[in-house]
Motif scaffolding. Structure first.
Motif, short mmCIF file in Angstrom:
data_model
loop_
_atom_site.label_atom_id
_atom_site.label_comp_id
_atom_site.label_asym_id
_atom_site.label_seq_id
_atom_site.Cartn_x
_atom_site.Cartn_y
_atom_site.Cartn_z
N UNK A 238 0.83 -1.21 0.00
CA UNK A 238 0.00 0.00 0.00
C UNK A 238 0.87 1.26 0.00
N UNK A 239 2.09 1.16 0.54
CA UNK A 239 3.01 2.31 0.51
C UNK A 239 3.36 2.64 -0.94
N UNK A 240 3.66 1.60 -1.74
CA UNK A 240 4.00 1.83 -3.15
C UNK A 240 2.81 2.33 -3.94
N UNK B 235 2.43 5.93 -3.17
CA UNK B 235 3.52 6.73 -3.74
C UNK B 235 3.35 6.97 -5.24
N UNK B 236 2.46 6.21 -5.90
CA UNK B 236 2.23 6.48 -7.33
C UNK B 236 1.60 7.85 -7.55
N UNK B 237 1.18 8.51 -6.46
CA UNK B 237 0.71 9.90 -6.56
C UNK B 237 1.82 10.81 -7.08
N UNK B 238 3.08 10.42 -6.80
CA UNK B 238 4.23 11.24 -7.21
C UNK B 238 4.84 10.66 -8.48
N UNK C 184 -2.43 13.03 -1.79
CA UNK C 184 -1.01 13.28 -2.06
C UNK C 184 -0.78 13.91 -3.44
N UNK C 185 -1.69 13.67 -4.37
CA UNK C 185 -1.57 14.28 -5.71
C UNK C 185 -1.83 15.79 -5.67
#
Length: 662
Positions: free
Chosen positions: A83-85, A88-91, A175-176
């Protein structure tokens, strides 16, 4: 201006969602989009998102506008990544750069050309500008804020349930940081601590936010504007939901006055026309007035919205003073301890809200109280207690081949079809919906049928697990009103803070395996928690103001004494121990048992008469007959007094019985 909806009309099939309406969204907007279920709020968000095209008008957006849309459809996303990865796809840009930097670093091991070194330096500078070194920390911070533990961050996304997946996708969207963030029922998937974290985060959010939610507390704290989708039009209000309610009342009053004044004017003009249209000297004037009336823009009469139907719980009998007692209860799932030597008591008239974070065991405790969850320790049910348990797993008890109306008829409540249809209307089943077979209903619709069955169960002890999850604001308010009139006892689990604040007189939390009880409302509990937090800050800081510390410690001690969930087992001073059970005592016991039975029968008849009077008072025709209304009102007041007196006598006799039997 970020987005401008100008005079738009949009039809979904043959149905008009919105007609000739405008809406301008500007930076800093915190908008609550509200309306009855089925009016098209989510559809309107899709229009803004560009998924649907309007048939009339225009939807204009600034160049390079970024939109984020949180909705149920996101659940179609699948991944075996942690779920962390996934978060992080927001970045996306930073991750792409990181991979390029890794490639260049590997290439520099064998190639030290100046051009490659310059490219490496540029990429590092760009990565730093995107704050790439902090993306892992930022993602973890948001995920943990939404309720995930640090250990959860490396677990695969595919291992989590739907509600927890939605949290991951909400984290990614946050996060996006889009220019406009659209959230469709975001609190449905969150527990109280996560909702509070989201509120704090969004209050500092730089973009515009549009929220569709049935959570009144969330709207009150989050929004500075309300847009109501009502009768295919968008109505705009400044302020939060509470401000909207006040402003709407004023608007309705003004519209009603304008309507009545215009109707008076129209009647006067029509009388003039009727009187003088045949007279030669006045005919031209009458004709001119008639043309003016034809051109008159009519003020519409106020539509008061959905009718307010009273939901009535009708307990079949009155229970004893103690509903349920838990003594030294322990409940574990493997290594996870939910309860450990926990004790609590539920008394007649308790309205308990069981609150806290997900995973603390609230639903498990509800099942323990209901007697359907195996555990160590003792659960003692009270005298004359008739429980009814509403929870998601109760959906299994529905007959899938039955029609909705038949399912309620077959439950044997004795209510008429008119009463059952009115009740189903409160739970959003109107017209021919009541003839739908249960097997074709969605999960949310089945939950509403199960809740309707709970209400007609005639139980005097309700156990309600998230009863408001699939209801709109109007239905939630009806349920609140019903519980306010309910003579029985209940324990409820809910993340809807408005619902809890309106229904509970006690708050329970599970803390370190124990049941902590606070005697008071949700607002009082929040204030108490705030004072506790202030006390902790003082205790962990410098010596500070010693007198203030002492004052807080004293207040905490008082609250702890007042809100202890443990029973006082010390016998009363006048209570004899091991007294002989002689014949005189047996006679007295028999006398009180007969009296107790008579009072039970009397109370049952009084409750039956009260319910009958309430049904009669719900009939609009009664209000047309002043004498009949006054008579019913007088009888209803008398029944209330009789019930109060009989209940007092019942309690005295019950206490005496317990004393003699003990």
């Amino acid at each position: 201006m970020l987005i401008a909806l100008q005079d738009i009309t949009f039809e979904f099939g043959a149905r008009v969602i919105v007609e000739n309406s405008s809406w301008h969204i500007v930076p800093g907007d915190r908008v609550g989009l509200i309306g009855l279920n089925g009016t098209g709020k989510s559809t309107l968000l899709r229009v803004i998102n560009g998924e649907y095209t309007v048939s009339k008008g225009s939807v204009n957006k600034i160049k390079n506008l970024s939109l984020g849309f949180f909705n149920q459809d996101l659940l179609s996303f699948e991944s075996d990544e942690s779920i962390l990865n996934v978060g992080m796809t927001a970045f996306e840009a930073a991750i792409k750069l990181e991979k390029e930097i890794e490639r260049i670093t590997k290439e520099l091991e064998t190639n030290e050309e100046e051009a490659l070194l310059m490219e490496y330096a540029d990429k590092l500078h760009e990565f730093e500008a995107l704050d790439g070194y902090n993306i892992r920390h930022k993602t973890a911070q948001v995920l943990e804020g939404l309720g995930f533990s640090t250990a959860d961050l490396e677990r695969p996304y595919s291992q989590f349930s739907g509600g927890w997946r939605m949290r991951v996708l909400l984290a990614k969207l946050i996060l996006q940081q889009p220019d406009v963030l659209m959230l469709d029922e975001p609190t449905n998937h969150l527990d109280l601590p996560s909702i509070e974290w989201l509120e704090k985060y969004l209050l500092g959010y730089n973009g515009a936010v549009i929220i569709v939610s049935h959570d009144r507390f969330f709207l009150d704290r989050m929004v500075n504007k309300i847009v109501e989708l009502y009768q295919q039009e968008l109505h705009h209000y400044a302020g939060n939901y509470e401000d909207y309610e006040e402003e709407k009342i004023l608007r309705r009053e003004m519209q009603q006055r304008a309507y009545e004044n215009q109707q008076d004017y129209i009647r006067q003009q029509e009388r003039f026309i009727e009187r003088f249209k045949a007279k030669a000297s006045k005919a031209a004037q009458a004709q001119s007035i008639a043309k003016r009336l034809d051109r008159l823009e009519r003020v519409e009469q106020v539509d008061n919205g959905p009718s307010k139907i009273r939901i009535n719980f009708t307990p079949d009998r009155i229970p004893g003073k103690i509903i349920t007692t838990l003594n030294n209860v322990t409940k574990k799932f493997g290594k996870l301890t939910i309860l450990e030597n926990a004790s609590a008591e539920i008394n007649r008239g308790d309205k308990i809200a069981l609150i806290g974070a997900n995973g603390k065991g609230k639903s498990t405790l509800l099942r323990v109280i209901a007697g359907v969850e195996p555990m160590e320790g003792e659960r003692i049910g009270g005298h004359n207690v008739v429980p009814s348990f509403y929870a998601q797993h109760q959906l299994e008890s529905l007959d899938l081949n039955s029609e909705i109306l038949d399912e309620l008829k077959n439950f044997g409540s004795g209510r008429t079809e008119v009463e059952l249809r009115a009740l189903l209307g409160c739970f959003l089943f109107t017209g021919d919906d009541v003839y739908k077979r249960i097997k074709i209903l969605s999960g949310g619709e089945k939950a509403r049928v199960a809740l309707a069955k709970t209400i007609i169960s005639q139980a005097n002890f309700l156990l309600l697990d998230e009863p408001t999850n699939h209801l709109d604001m109007n239905s939630v308010q009806m349920l609140i009103d019903a519980l306010a009139q309910y003579d029985g006892t209940y324990v409820l689990v809910s993340h809807d803070r408005y619902f809890v604040s309106q229904t509970a007189n006690k708050i329970w939390e599970i803390v370190d395996g124990e049941i902590k009880e606070f005697k008071g409302t949700y607002a009082e509990w929040e204030e108490f928690k705030k004072r506790q937090a202030d006390a902790l800050k003082l205790a962990s800081g410098d010596k500070g103001n010693e007198s203030k510390k002492k004052e807080i410690k004293k207040e905490q001690a008082t609250n702890n004494n007042n809100n202890s969930g443990k029973k006082d087992n010390t016998p009363a001073p006048d209570q004899p121990k091991n007294a002989p059970f002689d014949k005189e005592k047996q006679k007295e016991l028999q006398k009180y048992k007969r009296q107790f039975q008579q009072l039970e029968d009397q109370l049952a008849k009084l409750h039956e008469k009260k319910a009958s009077l309430e049904t009669a008072m719900n009939n609009p025709d009664v209000y047309a007959d002043r004498k009949k209304f006054q008579q019913l009102e007088s009888e209803y007041a008398q029944i209330g007094r009789d019930l109060k007196q009989a209940t007092g006598e019942y309690e005295q006799v019950f206490e005496k019985l317990m004393e003699l039997e003990g």
